[in-house]
Every structure is written in C-alpha cells, then in structure tokens.
Write a protein that holds these residues in place. Structure first.
Motif, PDB file in Angstrom:
ATOM      1  N   PHE A 195       0.843  -1.195   0.000  1.00 33.39           N
ATOM      2  CA  PHE A 195       0.000   0.000   0.000  1.00 33.39           C
ATOM      3  C   PHE A 195       0.884   1.252   0.000  1.00 33.39           C
ATOM      4  O   PHE A 195       0.678   2.189  -0.800  1.00 33.39           O
ATOM      5  CB  PHE A 195      -0.895  -0.012   1.242  1.00 33.39           C
ATOM      6  N   LYS A 196       1.893   1.260   0.869  1.00 34.59           N
ATOM      7  CA  LYS A 196       2.795   2.420   0.951  1.00 34.59           C
ATOM      8  C   LYS A 196       3.574   2.610  -0.348  1.00 34.59           C
ATOM      9  O   LYS A 196       3.729   3.738  -0.836  1.00 34.59           O
ATOM     10  CB  LYS A 196       3.771   2.231   2.116  1.00 34.59           C
ATOM     11  N   PHE A 197       4.077   1.498  -0.902  1.00 36.02           N
ATOM     12  CA  PHE A 197       4.831   1.596  -2.147  1.00 36.02           C
ATOM     13  C   PHE A 197       3.967   2.170  -3.265  1.00 36.02           C
ATOM     14  O   PHE A 197       4.394   3.055  -4.021  1.00 36.02           O
ATOM     15  CB  PHE A 197       5.329   0.212  -2.577  1.00 36.02           C
ATOM     16  N   THR A 198       2.748   1.664  -3.382  1.00 36.77           N
ATOM     17  CA  THR A 198       1.852   2.107  -4.461  1.00 36.77           C
ATOM     18  C   THR A 198       1.525   3.588  -4.324  1.00 36.77           C
ATOM     19  O   THR A 198       1.580   4.345  -5.310  1.00 36.77           O
ATOM     20  CB  THR A 198       0.563   1.268  -4.453  1.00 36.77           C
ATOM     21  N   PRO A 206       9.874   8.641  -3.589  1.00 33.17           N
ATOM     22  CA  PRO A 206      10.674   7.430  -3.391  1.00 33.17           C
ATOM     23  C   PRO A 206      10.020   6.491  -2.378  1.00 33.17           C
ATOM     24  O   PRO A 206       9.231   6.920  -1.532  1.00 33.17           O
ATOM     25  CB  PRO A 206      12.008   7.962  -2.855  1.00 33.17           C
ATOM     26  N   ILE A 207      10.355   5.203  -2.485  1.00 29.92           N
ATOM     27  CA  ILE A 207       9.888   4.219  -1.518  1.00 29.92           C
ATOM     28  C   ILE A 207      11.044   3.836  -0.594  1.00 29.92           C
ATOM     29  O   ILE A 207      12.202   3.806  -1.008  1.00 29.92           O
ATOM     30  CB  ILE A 207       9.315   2.960  -2.209  1.00 29.92           C
ATOM     31  N   ASN A 211      16.769  -2.907   4.885  1.00 26.74           N
ATOM     32  CA  ASN A 211      17.854  -3.894   4.781  1.00 26.74           C
ATOM     33  C   ASN A 211      18.423  -3.920   3.365  1.00 26.74           C
ATOM     34  O   ASN A 211      18.899  -4.948   2.893  1.00 26.74           O
ATOM     35  CB  ASN A 211      17.386  -5.292   5.193  1.00 26.74           C
ATOM     36  N   HIS A 212      18.364  -2.746   2.704  1.00 22.28           N
ATOM     37  CA  HIS A 212      18.893  -2.586   1.349  1.00 22.28           C
ATOM     38  C   HIS A 212      18.301  -3.618   0.383  1.00 22.28           C
ATOM     39  O   HIS A 212      18.952  -4.050  -0.573  1.00 22.28           O
ATOM     40  CB  HIS A 212      20.424  -2.656   1.368  1.00 22.28           C
ATOM     41  N   ASN A 285      14.780   4.297  -1.834  1.00 20.98           N
ATOM     42  CA  ASN A 285      15.559   4.851  -0.740  1.00 20.98           C
ATOM     43  C   ASN A 285      16.035   3.686   0.124  1.00 20.98           C
ATOM     44  O   ASN A 285      15.279   3.155   0.935  1.00 20.98           O
ATOM     45  CB  ASN A 285      14.694   5.814   0.074  1.00 20.98           C
ATOM     46  N   MET A 286      17.269   3.236  -0.075  1.00 23.80           N
ATOM     47  CA  MET A 286      17.774   2.051   0.600  1.00 23.80           C
ATOM     48  C   MET A 286      18.157   2.381   2.045  1.00 23.80           C
ATOM     49  O   MET A 286      18.928   3.306   2.294  1.00 23.80           O
ATOM     50  CB  MET A 286      18.981   1.493  -0.154  1.00 23.80           C
ATOM     51  N   LEU A 287      17.610   1.602   2.969  1.00 26.09           N
ATOM     52  CA  LEU A 287      17.797   1.865   4.395  1.00 26.09           C
ATOM     53  C   LEU A 287      18.245   0.607   5.125  1.00 26.09           C
ATOM     54  O   LEU A 287      18.168  -0.506   4.598  1.00 26.09           O
ATOM     55  CB  LEU A 287      16.481   2.366   5.007  1.00 26.09           C
ATOM     56  N   GLU A 288      18.688   0.796   6.373  1.00 23.34           N
ATOM     57  CA  GLU A 288      19.055  -0.332   7.221  1.00 23.34           C
ATOM     58  C   GLU A 288      17.799  -1.064   7.692  1.00 23.34           C
ATOM     59  O   GLU A 288      16.678  -0.549   7.584  1.00 23.34           O
ATOM     60  CB  GLU A 288      19.861   0.159   8.431  1.00 23.34           C
TER      61      GLU A 288
END
Length: 333
Positions: A195-198, A206-207, A211-212, A285-288
């Motif tokens: 839902f958030k991605f869409t 950006p989404i 964990n990359h 948006n790559m995150l930990e």
C-alpha cells in the motif's frame, strides 16, 4: 444456516472472510471497533459492503469492553468463531505497546471467557508468522520452538497461543491458531508495504526499502488466505494427529497451522512486480533493517494441505497486479 462470529470484520482479512462466508450461506455477526490505527473510512466502506447482504449483522464495539463478547456469544450462539481483531503492526508496537496489551491480551482473554461460557463448535484465532521470531531454520514448521519473538506485537500473539491452549486443555474447547504470512491484496491495510509503495510511486515519491532490499517474504494473496481459513473451520482438532507433522497438542484439542504461499519471494522481486503493474520505475531509498523486523519468512503449509487440501492459487505477479488495479479504481488515480 450456520452462524459465524468474526471479530475484526471491518479489517482487511475480516472483510474478505465475512464476504466469503456470506456467499456460502452463513449468517455472520461482525464485531469491529473501527479503530483509528489507519483510515476509518476504509473500514466503514468494507462494513457497508458486507451490510448489503441480509445475513450480515454489524456490531461496533471493543473486544476488551467487559461483557461485550459475552453478550454476543449468549445472544447468537455462534457455531464457529474466527478471532481476527487485534492491534496489528510490528513497528507500531515499539511506539505504543499498551495498545497491544489491551486489544491483543485483554481482548483475547474476554473472547476466551465468552467461549468458555458458550462453547462454539470451533474457535479459530489469528496468530502470526512473527511468532517464529529469531528462528532461522526454513521453512517455518508449526512444531518448531517459538521462544524468541522480535517485537511486542509478536509476543502478544505468542501469548494468545499459550492462553488459548490453556483454555482448550481446561475446558475441552476446540481451538485452532493460524499463523498468517504477509497477506496482501485489494482492500488491504494502508500500513503495509504494498500500500505504501503504491501510494508513493503514483505520487512520484521514493519508496523506503529496508535492509537494502535483502529481504524475502512468504507473500500470501488474500483469496488464498481466506480459502485456508474457511477450510479449517471444519477441521476441528480431535484426539488423534492427522500426520507426523501435526502440531496437535498431546493434552488438548488444540493445534497451530501455518497459512502461507509456501514460496518466499525476494522483496526486490515484489517491488519489480509492482513496477510492472503500475508502469512506473520506483525511486528506491535504501535503508538499514528496522527494529523488530526479520530478514525472511517462509511457511511450511504441509499440515494445512493435509487438513484441507489447500493449494495456493495466486502468484505474486498476478496478486500485485490485482491490488494495483483496485488501488487505482478506489482512489480514482
């Protein structure tokens, strides 16, 4: 006509389950408090659609309100009870643990007390794949030890399993706990990744990819999940195991059953399916890794298949496309 009591009937899973049972000729009593954890309008729309069927009776109220569930059990004497209502969400449990204490522990206690006083033929209660916690042996199988939950949400669900087992043992109450694996599909929850991605992608934003992107999930389409639940209604725990893999308790009519796709999908493949469905390449948006999260889930559904003949039907590409089509239609985008 059989009667089912569904708690959380305005929720994502509760709505789809109620619709399936109503279509099969059941009478459904739906309890929901319409909490503000996410968009209440979405919940109201789900209930309104169910209310178009004469066999549906909506009840607005909280599980944990003393006497609420006892009164419903006494009035309607349900044949089957499917307990889905809960405070959901791994990350929210880090910020607001009391919400989980009240809804998931006290609310489930009220349900068990009502079932003890007015026993249904079968009590089915939702647990979660998060109960497997820090387990690394894949696929997750129901008889594995589950002692290291990674979030308070998961801890409350594991506590529900133990609470229900004690009632099954003490009062001969037939109970099945089912552990859901990441469920998605039309009318889904706005706090879930799909839902958030869409929403973000359609807005050109950006989404967040945790964990990359090195994660996988046993993504389960909502129709397959509901098929699993409805099949289990008739699979009342008895005295004898149905297979060597049966999680049936040796001292109670109680078992735990996984419901999943039994096929882990890498997160980046899930995102790629959404990019295809929307015709948009996501800005990532790559995150930990987030606190309380786990890198992978994978359901062994052998027991469910033995009990019900269950075989998942909808793959990720098709399921994500169906969600994307629903989202565009619902929000007129």
């Amino acid at each position: 006509m059989q009667t089912a009591l569904i708690t959380g009937s305005a929720g994502f899973i509760g709505y789809h389950l109620a619709a399936r049972l109503l279509a099969a000729g059941w009478r459904v009593i739906g309890l929901d408090c319409l909490s503000t954890y996410y968009d209440v309008t979405l919940k109201q729309r789900r209930h309104a659609m169910l209310a178009q069927t004469p066999g549906f009776t909506p009840v607005i109220g909280r599980l944990e309100d003393p006497g609420r569930l006892m009164g419903l059990f006494e009035e309607h004497k349900p044949d089957a009870v499917i307990h889905l209502a809960a405070q959901a969400g791994v990350r929210h449990s880090i910020d607001a643990p009391r919400d989980y204490l009240e809804a998931n522990l006290i609310g489930s206690f009220e349900l068990l007390e009502a079932a003890r006083a007015h026993p249904p033929k079968h009590l089915l209660m939702a647990s979660t794949s998060s109960a497997y916690g820090a387990n690394t042996e894949m696929p997750f199988e129901e008889r594995q030890q589950t002692d290291h939950q990674m979030s308070f949400y998961a801890a409350t669900k594991k506590a529900n399993e133990s609470m229900a087992h004690s009632y099954a043992h003490l009062y001969a109450l037939p109970v099945t706990m089912f552990r859901f694996f990441t469920v998605y599909g039309p009318w889904g929850r706005p706090d879930m990744a799909l839902f958030k991605f869409t929403k973000a992608m359609l807005a050109g934003l950006p989404i967040d990819v945790y964990n990359h992107g090195r994660m996988s999930r046993d993504f389960t389409y909502i129709d397959d999940l509901v098929t699993g639940i409805t099949g289990l209604i008739a699979a009342v725990p008895g005295a004898e195991p149905v297979s060597d893999q049966d999680s049936l308790s040796p001292v109670a009519p109680f078992r735990v059953v996984n419901i999943g796709a039994s096929k882990p999908t890498p997160l980046m493949n899930y995102i790629a399916a959404l990019e295809t469905a929307l015709g948009i390449e996501a800005q990532k948006n790559m995150l930990e890794m987030q606190a309380g999260d786990v890198p992978a889930t994978w359901a062994d559904t052998s027991l469910l298949s033995t009990l019900t003949g269950y075989q998942p039907q909808v793959g990720v590409a098709e399921g994500v496309a169906r969600f994307a089509a629903w989202y565009r239609d619902y929000y007129r985008i």
